[in-house]
Design an enzyme around this catalytic site. Structure first.
Site: not given
Ligand code: NAD
Length: 303
Positions: A119, A176, A81, A83, A35
């Site tokens: 993802a 999706h 980012a 939602q 990360d």
């Protein structure tokens, strides 16, 4: 066999995936976390390692860097980012496509030769971008697709009928996102079509609740992550266990040159094949709508 998974992006989603891996028997025996926030990753690794005494799996876990992708079986990207309340998944497109370009470049530079598992939202677009920038064969790019939406659907139908979600054979397909839909003509329980159990109105209520689940959860707790964590483990086990399992993932649609959610058979090579459903006219129209929305989004980034 070395079954190494690298997770890039260790926020809520990345860590829910890691934690779900530790809580199940999985084929994964090495887990590397990456990360931008190095300190956070070190803290996460410490915390996860403290689970091992009581975990059913034996996994080596460490904080790493892109060089660790070289001999990984799976690189999962959950970076980017999320939602905000009221924001659609498509609203994230510009921020996340910029992040993805640099991540994929670094992964490829390592010599990575495994399977990408995506993802990050907007999911189908980010999966396409991964394919485009990696130049991998499409079977080696898997987006979580509508696996989470399908899990939500199975749960909600199971609740309504008081049967196990595992015995609900119904799927969400398409984007999706807001244009996803349920091909009810293919949905079964005990070999009978679902329309023998539920009215059109009940089915539509369930669909709306599935479609809007992310908004409903984000409004209350800021993000959704446990569900997707479990979906990512399910897909990981299908790959590493060479299972030939059928899961609704985002996979390549050659005709339209996009990635989109549909059932596909998954094994150690990634996607063995996409499953084409027989759809009725209304369902075909919904699929076309979803295809057009994804195409339009992809065209926007390529401008
Ligand atoms: P988060 O903000 O908690 O975590 C994102 C992480 O990405 C942060 O730790 C951040 O430091 C890291 N990051 C950002 N840029 C990076 C880079 N260049 N390299 C490495 N790490 C980087 O967000 P989250 O809740 O974990 O959500 C992550 C993504 O997953 C979002 O796009 C969200 O919409 C998506 N999501 C998808 C599903 C699904 O069904 N596929 C479900 C829920 C959420």
């Amino acid at each position: 066999m070395k079954n190494k998974v690298v997770i890039i992006g260790c926020g809520n989603v990345g860590m829910s995936y890691a934690y779900a891996l530790l809580n199940q028997r999985t084929y994964v025996n090495e887990l590397v976390l990456i990360d931008l926030d190095q300190e956070r990753v070190i803290g996460e690794v410490m915390d996860l390692n403290h689970c091992l005494a009581f975990s059913p799996s034996k996994i080596s876990i460490k904080a790493g860097d892109y060089a660790d992708c070289k001999n990984a079986s799976i690189v999962c990207i959950a970076a980017g980012a999320n939602q905000g309340p009221g924001e659609t998944r498509m609203d994230l497109i510009n921020k996340n496509s910029v992040i993805f370009k640099s991540i994929i470049k670094n992964v490829i530079k390592s010599g990575f030769d495994g399977i990408f598992l995506i993802a990050t939202n907007p999911l189908d677009v980010m999966t396409y971008i991964t394919w485009k920038y990696s130049k991998f064969e499409p079977n080696r790019i898997i987006g979580s697709g509508t696996s989470l939406d399908t899990a939500r659907l199975k749960y909600m139908i199971g609740e309504k009928l008081q049967i196990s979600p595992k015995n609900v054979h119904a799927y969400v397909i398409g984007e999706h996102g807001d244009s996803e839909f349920v091909p009810w003509s293919n949905a079964n329980i005990s070999l009978q079509n679902i329309k023998d159990y539920l009215t059109e109105e009940e089915l539509n209520d369930i669909y709306i609740n599935v479609r809007d689940a992310a908004y409903d959860i984000i409004k209350r707790k800021g993000s959704t992550h446990y569900g997707i964590g479990m979906c990512l483990v399910r897909i990981t086990n299908a790959i590493l266990g060479d299972e030939n399992s059928i899961i609704t993932i985002s996979t390549y649609d050659k005709e339209n040159n996009i990635f989109i959610g549909c059932p596909a058979t998954i094994n150690r090579n990634g996607v063995r094949e996409k499953i084409y459903l027989k759809l009725n006219k209304t369902e075909e129209e919904k699929l076309t709508n979803s295809i057009n929305i994804i195409k339009e989004a992809i065209n926007k980034i390529e401008e």
